[in-house]
Design a protein around this motif. Sequence first.
Motif, PDB file in Angstrom:
ATOM      1  N   GLU A   1       0.834  -1.213   0.000  1.00 38.59           N
ATOM      2  CA  GLU A   1       0.000   0.000   0.000  1.00 38.59           C
ATOM      3  C   GLU A   1       0.862   1.255   0.000  1.00 38.59           C
ATOM      4  OE1 GLU A   1      -4.081  -0.790   2.369  1.00 38.59           O
ATOM      5  OE2 GLU A   1      -2.309  -1.428   3.479  1.00 38.59           O
ATOM      6  N   ILE A   2       1.917   1.221   0.822  1.00 35.12           N
ATOM      7  CA  ILE A   2       2.804   2.392   0.905  1.00 35.12           C
ATOM      8  C   ILE A   2       3.501   2.628  -0.443  1.00 35.12           C
ATOM      9  CG2 ILE A   2       4.868   3.341   2.024  1.00 35.12           C
ATOM     10  CD1 ILE A   2       2.504   3.342   3.908  1.00 35.12           C
ATOM     11  N   ILE A   3       3.970   1.556  -1.060  1.00 36.65           N
ATOM     12  CA  ILE A   3       4.651   1.712  -2.363  1.00 36.65           C
ATOM     13  C   ILE A   3       3.692   2.306  -3.381  1.00 36.65           C
ATOM     14  CG2 ILE A   3       5.685   0.450  -4.301  1.00 36.65           C
ATOM     15  CD1 ILE A   3       6.719  -1.584  -2.101  1.00 36.65           C
ATOM     16  N   LYS A   4       2.446   1.836  -3.349  1.00 38.12           N
ATOM     17  CA  LYS A   4       1.465   2.353  -4.310  1.00 38.12           C
ATOM     18  C   LYS A   4       1.220   3.849  -4.077  1.00 38.12           C
ATOM     19  CE  LYS A   4      -2.782   0.983  -6.616  1.00 38.12           C
ATOM     20  NZ  LYS A   4      -3.886   0.021  -6.664  1.00 38.12           N
ATOM     21  N   ILE A   5       1.114   4.243  -2.828  1.00 34.42           N
ATOM     22  CA  ILE A   5       0.910   5.661  -2.528  1.00 34.42           C
ATOM     23  C   ILE A   5       2.122   6.475  -2.986  1.00 34.42           C
ATOM     24  CG2 ILE A   5       0.582   7.369  -0.678  1.00 34.42           C
ATOM     25  CD1 ILE A   5      -0.802   5.092   0.952  1.00 34.42           C
ATOM     26  N   LEU A   6       3.310   5.957  -2.695  1.00 37.64           N
ATOM     27  CA  LEU A   6       4.536   6.651  -3.096  1.00 37.64           C
ATOM     28  C   LEU A   6       4.599   6.839  -4.610  1.00 37.64           C
ATOM     29  CD1 LEU A   6       7.447   7.695  -2.732  1.00 37.64           C
ATOM     30  CD2 LEU A   6       8.171   5.384  -2.232  1.00 37.64           C
ATOM     31  N   VAL A   7       4.255   5.794  -5.341  1.00 33.37           N
ATOM     32  CA  VAL A   7       4.277   5.875  -6.803  1.00 33.37           C
ATOM     33  C   VAL A   7       3.221   6.861  -7.301  1.00 33.37           C
ATOM     34  CG1 VAL A   7       3.852   4.571  -8.921  1.00 33.37           C
ATOM     35  CG2 VAL A   7       5.232   3.554  -7.102  1.00 33.37           C
ATOM     36  N   LYS A   8       2.039   6.807  -6.699  1.00 33.62           N
ATOM     37  CA  LYS A   8       0.978   7.742  -7.109  1.00 33.62           C
ATOM     38  C   LYS A   8       1.416   9.182  -6.900  1.00 33.62           C
ATOM     39  CE  LYS A   8      -3.399   5.356  -6.349  1.00 33.62           C
ATOM     40  NZ  LYS A   8      -4.771   5.518  -5.848  1.00 33.62           N
ATOM     41  N   ILE A   9       2.029   9.444  -5.741  1.00 29.78           N
ATOM     42  CA  ILE A   9       2.452  10.815  -5.439  1.00 29.78           C
ATOM     43  C   ILE A   9       3.527  11.259  -6.436  1.00 29.78           C
ATOM     44  CG2 ILE A   9       3.639  12.275  -3.736  1.00 29.78           C
ATOM     45  CD1 ILE A   9       2.131  10.676  -1.545  1.00 29.78           C
ATOM     46  N   ALA A  10       4.490  10.374  -6.702  1.00 33.14           N
ATOM     47  CA  ALA A  10       5.543  10.729  -7.666  1.00 33.14           C
ATOM     48  C   ALA A  10       4.924  10.979  -9.033  1.00 33.14           C
ATOM     49  CB  ALA A  10       6.584   9.612  -7.745  1.00 33.14           C
ATOM     50  N   SER A  11       3.975  10.145  -9.410  1.00 35.60           N
ATOM     51  CA  SER A  11       3.382  10.270 -10.735  1.00 35.60           C
ATOM     52  C   SER A  11       2.578  11.565 -10.876  1.00 35.60           C
ATOM     53  CB  SER A  11       2.551   9.028 -11.017  1.00 35.60           C
ATOM     54  OG  SER A  11       1.239   9.337 -11.301  1.00 35.60           O
ATOM     55  N   ARG A  12       2.079  12.069  -9.755  1.00 38.34           N
ATOM     56  CA  ARG A  12       1.324  13.323  -9.803  1.00 38.34           C
ATOM     57  C   ARG A  12       2.201  14.537  -9.492  1.00 38.34           C
ATOM     58  NH1 ARG A  12      -4.187  10.227  -7.731  1.00 38.34           N
ATOM     59  NH2 ARG A  12      -3.663   8.520  -9.125  1.00 38.34           N
ATOM     60  N   GLY A  13       3.482  14.284  -9.227  1.00 34.90           N
ATOM     61  CA  GLY A  13       4.444  15.382  -9.129  1.00 34.90           C
ATOM     62  C   GLY A  13       4.797  15.842  -7.733  1.00 34.90           C
ATOM     63  N   GLY A  14       4.501  15.047  -6.694  1.00 35.15           N
ATOM     64  CA  GLY A  14       4.737  15.516  -5.324  1.00 35.15           C
ATOM     65  C   GLY A  14       5.789  14.726  -4.565  1.00 35.15           C
ATOM     66  N   ASN A  15       5.929  15.071  -3.291  1.00 32.36           N
ATOM     67  CA  ASN A  15       6.808  14.357  -2.362  1.00 32.36           C
ATOM     68  C   ASN A  15       5.968  13.683  -1.282  1.00 32.36           C
ATOM     69  OD1 ASN A  15       9.140  15.226  -3.635  1.00 32.36           O
ATOM     70  ND2 ASN A  15       9.518  16.900  -2.191  1.00 32.36           N
ATOM     71  N   TYR A  16       6.484  12.579  -0.793  1.00 31.21           N
ATOM     72  CA  TYR A  16       5.806  11.793   0.247  1.00 31.21           C
ATOM     73  C   TYR A  16       6.648  11.899   1.512  1.00 31.21           C
ATOM     74  CZ  TYR A  16       3.262   7.425   1.694  1.00 31.21           C
ATOM     75  OH  TYR A  16       2.467   6.473   2.285  1.00 31.21           O
ATOM     76  N   LEU A  17       6.094  12.520   2.539  1.00 32.55           N
ATOM     77  CA  LEU A  17       6.819  12.667   3.808  1.00 32.55           C
ATOM     78  C   LEU A  17       6.188  11.694   4.792  1.00 32.55           C
ATOM     79  CD1 LEU A  17       8.978  14.198   5.429  1.00 32.55           C
ATOM     80  CD2 LEU A  17       7.220  15.877   6.023  1.00 32.55           C
TER      81      LEU A  17
END
Length: 427
Positions: A275-291
């Motif tokens: 789940e975390i990897i999916k969120i990380l990929v989604k955020i990167a794909s939409r142009g953001g950072n995951y803190l």
Amino acid sequence: MAMIDRIPDTKQEWFKDAKYGLFIHWGLYSILAGEYKGKQTKHISEWIMNSLDIPVEEYEKLTDEFNPDQFDADALVKMAKEEWGMKYIVFTAKHHEGFAMYHSENSKYNTVDATACHRDIVKELADACKKYDMKFGLYYSQSQDWHDPNGFVSKANGGKETDNQSKDFQSYVDHKVIPQLRELLTNYGEICLIWFDTPMDMTKEQSQQCVDVVKELQPNCLISGRIGNQLGDYMTIGDNYMPRLPLEGDWEVPATLNDTWGYSKFDQSWKTPEEIIKILVKIASRGGNYLLNIGPRADGSVPQESLDILGEVGNYMRENGESIYGTRKAPSYPYEIDWAEFTCRDHKLYVHVFEPRKKLEILNCSNEVKDAYLLSNGQKLKYVCDESCEGDAVVIVDIPEELHDAKTYCVCLELKEEAPIFDPIRG
Ligand code: JFZ
């Protein structure tokens, strides 16, 4: 979409490239771990002083118990960098409880002067970050301070009504916030950002005062979106929220592995590494950072669940980091599909696969694909650039049999064109 038009641009490549950072919530609340005098808080654990209405004189006594004998800043930063793949760290220098996790000259209510360990935690982390070339940022609660008589007190998480109006909030800003920011930006080397939070009633002038002192001392230090009054250098998204679309500008999602930020012995609702990897990929794909947050226990040790999850995510990043770090937002894929998310960089489309599949059918991808391989080991994959029965462009990649049951892997497609083209018609 007014909000989205206003997302600022930091003009700092390290922030745009980072994609993945570590948030650390650690303070006196970690000692209570969600429970005070037999009563369990219903809210996020770092709010316990407020939610359970613990008097200042009672809460202060927690300093007697602060004994972080398992806290090892060097080991933690090394792990965040080498095992977990994080590019920056943000640590709670002072949370809403008002306790400074560093040697403050301004207020004796700090880890060096008020506890038996006499340790400057910010210093320990700053030194480790310097050693491992890790960007280091500090969380500072500029408006809420439940210890200072003039600090703001919110009842957002169950606290009782407080007469904030009768306080001298300006004096709190002048006598605590500004001097403490000065200390933090003077004594600990380069600070990459100050993570301000919950501005509440701060006036524009007061937010500006904070910005001014930060920029005076360290002009490159970024200001989080939660300084308030639109004065941040980037946008801080609501906690654990996900933008639906790729967004222009610079932004960051602060997020938890379970449901709380500070350590809680009750909160076991851990997300899975997938789940975390999916969120990380989604955020990167939409142009953001995951803190992404950890809440160490009072002794400074990190819960095993957090270590396990972050280790797994780190493995994905080690094998597939090229598809995340340094990327910019991808064109938005027109269909709602659960099995994949896309990231990209020049002439490459990365397909992050999240469900077992025999074939990847990427409908309406009209690129000319030059090569396809598993990103983790370069294994070549068979593919065709085809047309569907309806005449729409489709790219189909065969997944070798040994991977039919695999989930969470990344396929790289090398493209003739510079960027992915999601269009039914091949050009
Ligand atoms: C704040 C803090 O109150 C909390 O303790 C934690 O530090 C978190 C990272 O930030 O909580 C918020 C602030 C803003 C939103 C949600 C929670 N928001 O805008 O959705």
